[in-house]
Motif scaffolding. Structure first.
Motif, PDB file in Angstrom:
ATOM      1  N   LEU A  80       0.837  -1.206   0.000  1.00 53.66           N
ATOM      2  CA  LEU A  80       0.000   0.000   0.000  1.00 53.66           C
ATOM      3  C   LEU A  80       0.870   1.254   0.000  1.00 53.66           C
ATOM      4  O   LEU A  80       0.506   2.280  -0.578  1.00 53.66           O
ATOM      5  N   LYS A  81       2.044   1.160   0.625  1.00 57.81           N
ATOM      6  CA  LYS A  81       2.952   2.311   0.644  1.00 57.81           C
ATOM      7  C   LYS A  81       3.433   2.625  -0.772  1.00 57.81           C
ATOM      8  O   LYS A  81       3.501   3.795  -1.174  1.00 57.81           O
ATOM      9  N   GLU A  82       3.736   1.601  -1.536  1.00 50.93           N
ATOM     10  CA  GLU A  82       4.179   1.798  -2.929  1.00 50.93           C
ATOM     11  C   GLU A  82       3.050   2.375  -3.794  1.00 50.93           C
ATOM     12  O   GLU A  82       3.310   3.049  -4.792  1.00 50.93           O
ATOM     13  N   LYS A  84       0.642   4.500  -2.816  1.00 56.55           N
ATOM     14  CA  LYS A  84      -0.023   5.657  -2.210  1.00 56.55           C
ATOM     15  C   LYS A  84      -0.320   6.769  -3.215  1.00 56.55           C
ATOM     16  O   LYS A  84      -1.230   7.572  -3.009  1.00 56.55           O
ATOM     17  N   ASN A  85       0.419   6.830  -4.334  1.00 53.18           N
ATOM     18  CA  ASN A  85       0.167   7.860  -5.353  1.00 53.18           C
ATOM     19  C   ASN A  85      -0.600   7.325  -6.568  1.00 53.18           C
ATOM     20  O   ASN A  85      -0.768   8.021  -7.565  1.00 53.18           O
ATOM     21  N   ALA A  89      -5.587   4.635  -5.237  1.00 55.83           N
ATOM     22  CA  ALA A  89      -5.060   4.411  -3.886  1.00 55.83           C
ATOM     23  C   ALA A  89      -6.185   4.276  -2.857  1.00 55.83           C
ATOM     24  O   ALA A  89      -6.117   3.446  -1.941  1.00 55.83           O
ATOM     25  N   LYS A  90      -7.233   5.068  -3.006  1.00 56.08           N
ATOM     26  CA  LYS A  90      -8.341   5.017  -2.042  1.00 56.08           C
ATOM     27  C   LYS A  90      -9.075   3.678  -2.142  1.00 56.08           C
ATOM     28  O   LYS A  90      -9.517   3.121  -1.125  1.00 56.08           O
ATOM     29  N   GLN A  93      -7.020   1.116  -0.372  1.00 55.32           N
ATOM     30  CA  GLN A  93      -7.147   1.288   1.067  1.00 55.32           C
ATOM     31  C   GLN A  93      -8.450   0.653   1.562  1.00 55.32           C
ATOM     32  O   GLN A  93      -8.472  -0.022   2.600  1.00 55.32           O
TER      33      GLN A  93
END
Length: 218
Positions: A80-82, A84-85, A89-90, A93
């Motif tokens: 998820l960190k990779e 995030k952009n 992304a939402k 999440q």
């Protein structure tokens, strides 16, 4: 509430798309429930508008589910960190964060069988649906004003563009120095005042006419 207030919009349609049980019901059965045996002509017009919007938005809703699933499939090995952009992304999440799939989607999870939450679909659907709704509204407005000449429409638009907010229809008629054409009232009227989107909708009608005229000339 939106139905009884004569406001047919994306928000009116969304519950019909999200409820799998309603999706199996023929629209004529929904019409009977909404209109009843003593329905006015306006109620039936609302039902027609609801059906038109539903027919237009259902494929968009299904495409959003497919797009979300495809994105989950393509990014399953990324954290998820990779991501995030990422434009979705939402969605990641909502679908992965709540399942604690922070680093990757587990290998034993079948993404094709994963249920895409209505919340995740809604995030993708609403912007696309609002664009489609504006497009459909433009088509309906153009059809409603088909027999009104362009010159008086331009005169009304010029007045609308200089009217203050919350101006009344009477204010508009004073500026026009003539009564408003009856066909225009549904487009520009909002309980006796000028609708906030009246100028934008009328501008769209005129732009469509110019495009059609230009196409015919070519």
């Amino acid at each position: 509430h939106a139905w009884w207030s004569n406001r047919i919009s994306v928000k009116t349609v969304l519950p019909l798309l999200e409820d799998a049980r309603i999706n199996q019901v023929p629209f004529e059965s929904i019409r009977e429930c909404l209109c009843g045996p003593c329905a006015t002509e306006k109620r039936h017009q609302n039902a027609d508008a609801l059906q038109a919007l539903l027919d237009q938005l259902r494929p968009i809703y299904e495409d959003c589910k497919k797009d979300a699933r495809q994105a989950l499939r393509e990014t399953r090995k990324q954290s998820l960190k990779e991501l995030k952009n990422h434009p979705m992304a939402k969605v990641f999440q909502m679908m992965r964060g709540r399942r604690q799939w922070v680093n990757a989607i587990p290998e034993d999870v079948d993404v094709d069988a994963l249920e895409i939450s209505s919340e995740a679909v809604r995030f993708l659907f609403l912007p696309r649906a609002e664009r489609a709704e504006r497009e459909l509204q433009g088509v309906l407005d153009a059809a409603a004003l088909e027999h009104v000449e362009t010159k008086p429409l331009r005169a009304v638009l010029m007045c609308l563009e200089v009217l203050p907010k919350k101006a009344t229809l009477k204010d508009l008629e004073v500026d026009l120095q003539k009564p408003i054409a009856e066909e225009l009232l549904p487009l520009i009227s909002a309980k006796g005042t000028v609708a906030p989107d009246a100028a934008a909708r009328l501008h769209c009608v005129l732009r469509r006419r110019e495009a059609a005229t230009s196409q015919e000339a070519n």
